[in-house]
Write a protein that holds these residues in place. Structure first.
Motif, PDB file in Angstrom:
ATOM      1  N   ASN A  85     -17.330  23.320  23.521  1.00 19.24           N
ATOM      2  CA  ASN A  85     -17.082  21.904  23.201  1.00 19.24           C
ATOM      3  C   ASN A  85     -18.394  21.247  22.782  1.00 19.24           C
ATOM      4  OD1 ASN A  85     -18.355  20.744  25.745  1.00 19.24           O
ATOM      5  ND2 ASN A  85     -16.712  21.964  26.641  1.00 19.24           N
ATOM      6  N   GLY A  86     -18.327  20.006  22.352  1.00 17.22           N
ATOM      7  CA  GLY A  86     -19.518  19.310  21.865  1.00 17.22           C
ATOM      8  C   GLY A  86     -20.527  19.038  22.970  1.00 17.22           C
ATOM      9  N   THR A  87     -20.036  18.829  24.182  1.00 13.12           N
ATOM     10  CA  THR A  87     -20.923  18.560  25.309  1.00 13.12           C
ATOM     11  C   THR A  87     -21.720  19.819  25.665  1.00 13.12           C
ATOM     12  OG1 THR A  87     -19.317  16.955  26.096  1.00 13.12           O
ATOM     13  CG2 THR A  87     -20.960  17.690  27.689  1.00 13.12           C
ATOM     14  N   ASP A 138     -26.796  14.214  16.808  1.00 11.56           N
ATOM     15  CA  ASP A 138     -25.415  14.269  17.286  1.00 11.56           C
ATOM     16  C   ASP A 138     -24.526  13.870  16.106  1.00 11.56           C
ATOM     17  OD1 ASP A 138     -22.877  13.814  18.279  1.00 11.56           O
ATOM     18  OD2 ASP A 138     -23.584  13.062  20.212  1.00 11.56           O
ATOM     19  N   CYS A 150     -21.288  14.646  15.746  1.00  8.26           N
ATOM     20  CA  CYS A 150     -19.867  14.800  16.115  1.00  8.26           C
ATOM     21  C   CYS A 150     -18.938  13.974  15.229  1.00  8.26           C
ATOM     22  CB  CYS A 150     -19.652  14.390  17.562  1.00  8.26           C
ATOM     23  SG  CYS A 150     -20.210  15.642  18.716  1.00  8.26           S
ATOM     24  N   HIS A 151     -19.434  12.823  14.771  1.00  5.13           N
ATOM     25  CA  HIS A 151     -18.585  11.945  13.965  1.00  5.13           C
ATOM     26  C   HIS A 151     -18.703  12.224  12.465  1.00  5.13           C
ATOM     27  CE1 HIS A 151     -18.636   8.548  17.257  1.00  5.13           C
ATOM     28  NE2 HIS A 151     -18.265   9.724  17.718  1.00  5.13           N
ATOM     29  N   SER A 188     -18.366  18.378  17.325  1.00  7.60           N
ATOM     30  CA  SER A 188     -17.279  18.569  18.294  1.00  7.60           C
ATOM     31  C   SER A 188     -15.977  18.804  17.538  1.00  7.60           C
ATOM     32  CB  SER A 188     -17.139  17.314  19.157  1.00  7.60           C
ATOM     33  OG  SER A 188     -15.883  17.303  19.814  1.00  7.60           O
ATOM     34  N   LYS A 199     -11.585  14.319  16.404  1.00  9.73           N
ATOM     35  CA  LYS A 199     -12.664  14.499  15.422  1.00  9.73           C
ATOM     36  C   LYS A 199     -12.093  15.077  14.120  1.00  9.73           C
ATOM     37  CE  LYS A 199     -15.298  13.091  18.737  1.00  9.73           C
ATOM     38  NZ  LYS A 199     -16.095  13.806  19.706  1.00  9.73           N
ATOM     39  N   TYR A 224     -18.455   1.889  21.540  1.00  4.90           N
ATOM     40  CA  TYR A 224     -18.262   2.409  22.880  1.00  4.90           C
ATOM     41  C   TYR A 224     -18.676   1.333  23.866  1.00  4.90           C
ATOM     42  CZ  TYR A 224     -17.963   7.160  20.971  1.00  4.90           C
ATOM     43  OH  TYR A 224     -17.582   8.277  20.282  1.00  4.90           O
TER      44      TYR A 224
HETATM   45  C1  LIG Z   1     -16.867  13.779  21.026  1.00 11.37           C
HETATM   46  C2  LIG Z   1     -18.309  13.515  21.146  1.00 11.37           C
HETATM   47  C3  LIG Z   1     -19.161  14.297  21.944  1.00 11.37           C
HETATM   48  C4  LIG Z   1     -18.674  15.360  22.885  1.00 11.37           C
HETATM   49  O1  LIG Z   1     -17.843  16.279  22.346  1.00 11.37           O
HETATM   50  P1  LIG Z   1     -16.769  17.054  23.249  1.00 11.37           P
HETATM   51  O2  LIG Z   1     -16.307  18.148  22.356  1.00 11.37           O
HETATM   52  O3  LIG Z   1     -15.695  16.081  23.598  1.00 11.37           O
HETATM   53  O4  LIG Z   1     -17.479  17.563  24.458  1.00 11.37           O
HETATM   54  C5  LIG Z   1     -20.521  14.031  21.900  1.00 11.37           C
HETATM   55  N1  LIG Z   1     -21.017  13.043  21.155  1.00 11.37           N
HETATM   56  C6  LIG Z   1     -20.231  12.248  20.405  1.00 11.37           C
HETATM   57  C7  LIG Z   1     -20.859  11.174  19.588  1.00 11.37           C
HETATM   58  C8  LIG Z   1     -18.857  12.455  20.386  1.00 11.37           C
HETATM   59  O5  LIG Z   1     -18.078  11.645  19.664  1.00 11.37           O
END
Ligand SMILES: *Cc1c(COP(=O)(O)O)cnc(C)c1O
Length: 393
Positions: free
Chosen positions: A55-57, A157, A159-160, A188, A193, A337
């Motif tokens: 996962n992203g974390t 990061d 993810c977005h 992520s 996503k 957020y």
């Molecule tokens: C979703 C997200 C994460 C974590 O990703 P997971 O796959 O849910 O663990 C980290 N940073 C941002 C900005 C995210 O949107």
């Protein structure tokens, strides 16, 4: 009436077939689909190496481990992000230093980061974690220059923003996570996503030694590369060479692997990633057009070149009223957020109300509207009409 969420996955017949094919293959995990997903993803992003993780974390955690972040190391990030962007520093004992946002872009404000760095002796900070928030690419050319000046690493990061980009001062397009400016970038594959694996993540880099470290840390710190072994062939039980069962655990790693069937889903989703972004950009244009002369819209994501539009955000007065009105009409907008520094966990380190005035003000007004490729024109028009109706009454 069908409800309209702020984001959702799109699973096609091809996706399902890809998963089923993998489920009936020889490998459920650590099979050929992982490497294929990594290679396809690296090609899409334009980087050298990609490491798929659970996962992203987990991706963020492996990054702080690979960069050797230690007890008390100070790392700068934005308060307007998902908590994991900051938490990865805490997992390894580092100290999170939040720095306020630019109220126009909602991204980490580089001038404030510079001011923070200049206020301490050189070496006080170790790294920066900028976030391509909402899909808006951070200008990493500027952050790279600042990081080099102060000997910092950068974890982007992203993810977005898979498929997002910005144009640098030479006129070159820089894709988010392309490895040219940040040391490491993470993605992520959570269902909201751009690319959904159920759970899943990816780390991208152009640094071979970080790549090799990440591969080890992803699976217990174990290597099967005999060029890296430190125990002797004799110890291992071989004669001329290491026996093929042999492996070494060389670092304290984790099990952060992705499964092969998730990777198969990711590969299939990736083939539609570009179409998805095109659709997101169309949706953003329509929101932008509809809101541009409306006095109740105080700020919005707007039209930005290279924006990947994970989210389309508006800032409004009476946000709670609008949020509830939309909910009553089965439109589930969301807030991205709650400022991270004011989470009870981070307050224990002394962060308090008023520390990040721009982020806190943003939080009072922000609302993420429905944004996903399968959002229909009718659904989007309904969302826009409801917003008009709420403010006209
Ligand atoms: C979703 C997200 C994460 C974590 O990703 P997971 O796959 O849910 O663990 C980290 N940073 C941002 C900005 C995210 O949107």
């Amino acid at each position: 009436m069908k409800s309209i969420p702020y984001g959702r996955q799109n699973i096609t017949k091809e996706d399902i077939e890809a998963v089923v094919n993998t489920l009936t293959s020889d490998y459920l995990t650590q099979g050929p689909k992982i490497l294929e997903f990594e290679q396809e993803f690296a090609k899409y992003i334009g980087c050298e190496y990609a490491v798929a993780v659970s996962n992203g974390t987990a991706a963020l955690h492996l990054c702080t481990l690979a960069l050797d972040v230690k007890d008390g190391d100070k790392v700068i990030t934005t308060p307007i992000t998902f908590a994991a962007s900051a938490n990865c520093v805490r997992y390894v004992g580092g100290e999170v230093v939040f720095s306020d946002i630019d109220p126009e872009t909602y991204l980490l404000d580089i001038d404030k980061v510079r001011a923070l760095l200049e206020a301490s002796p050189k070496g006080a900070y170790k790294g920066i974690i900028p976030v391509d928030f909402a899909g808006h690419a951070v200008n990493l050319q500027e952050f790279r220059a600042l990081a080099d000046e102060f000997d910092l690493w950068i974890i982007e990061d992203a993810c977005h923003a898979p498929g997002g980009s910005f144009v640098d001062s030479n006129g070159d397009k820089q894709n988010c996570g392309n490895g040219k400016l940040a040391d490491l970038a993470i993605f992520s594959f959570h269902p909201v996503k751009h690319i959904a694996c159920g759970e899943g993540g990816m780390i991208t880099t152009n640094d071979k030694s970080l790549y090799q470290k990440l591969l080890q840390l992803r699976t217990h710190g174990i290597t099967k590369d005999e060029n890296l072994y430190s125990n002797s062939i004799e110890f291992a039980g071989g004669d001329e060479s290491y026996p093929s069962w042999y492996m070494e655990m060389q670092a304290l790693g984790y099990n952060y692997r992705l499964t092969d069937f998730q990777a198969a889903l990711g590969i299939s989703q990736l083939t539609r990633a570009e179409l998805g972004i095109e659709r997101r950009r169309e949706i953003a244009k329509i929101y932008n057009e509809s809101f541009k002369d409306k006095s109740f819209i105080k700020g919005q994501s707007g039209i930005v070149e290279g924006h990947a539009y994970h989210l389309y955000i508006v800032e409004v007065e009476d946000r709670l009223g609008l949020y509830n009105f939309l909910r009553e009409n089965r439109v589930f907008a969301q807030i991205h957020y709650i400022p991270c520094h004011l989470m009870p966990y981070y307050r224990q380190f002394g962060w308090k109300d008023g520390d990040m005035p721009l982020a806190e003000n943003y939080y009072k007004h922000c609302l993420s509207l429905p944004m996903y490729p399968t959002l229909s024109e009718e659904e989007q028009n309904l969302v826009i009409d409801l917003i008009d109706r709420f403010y006209e009454k």
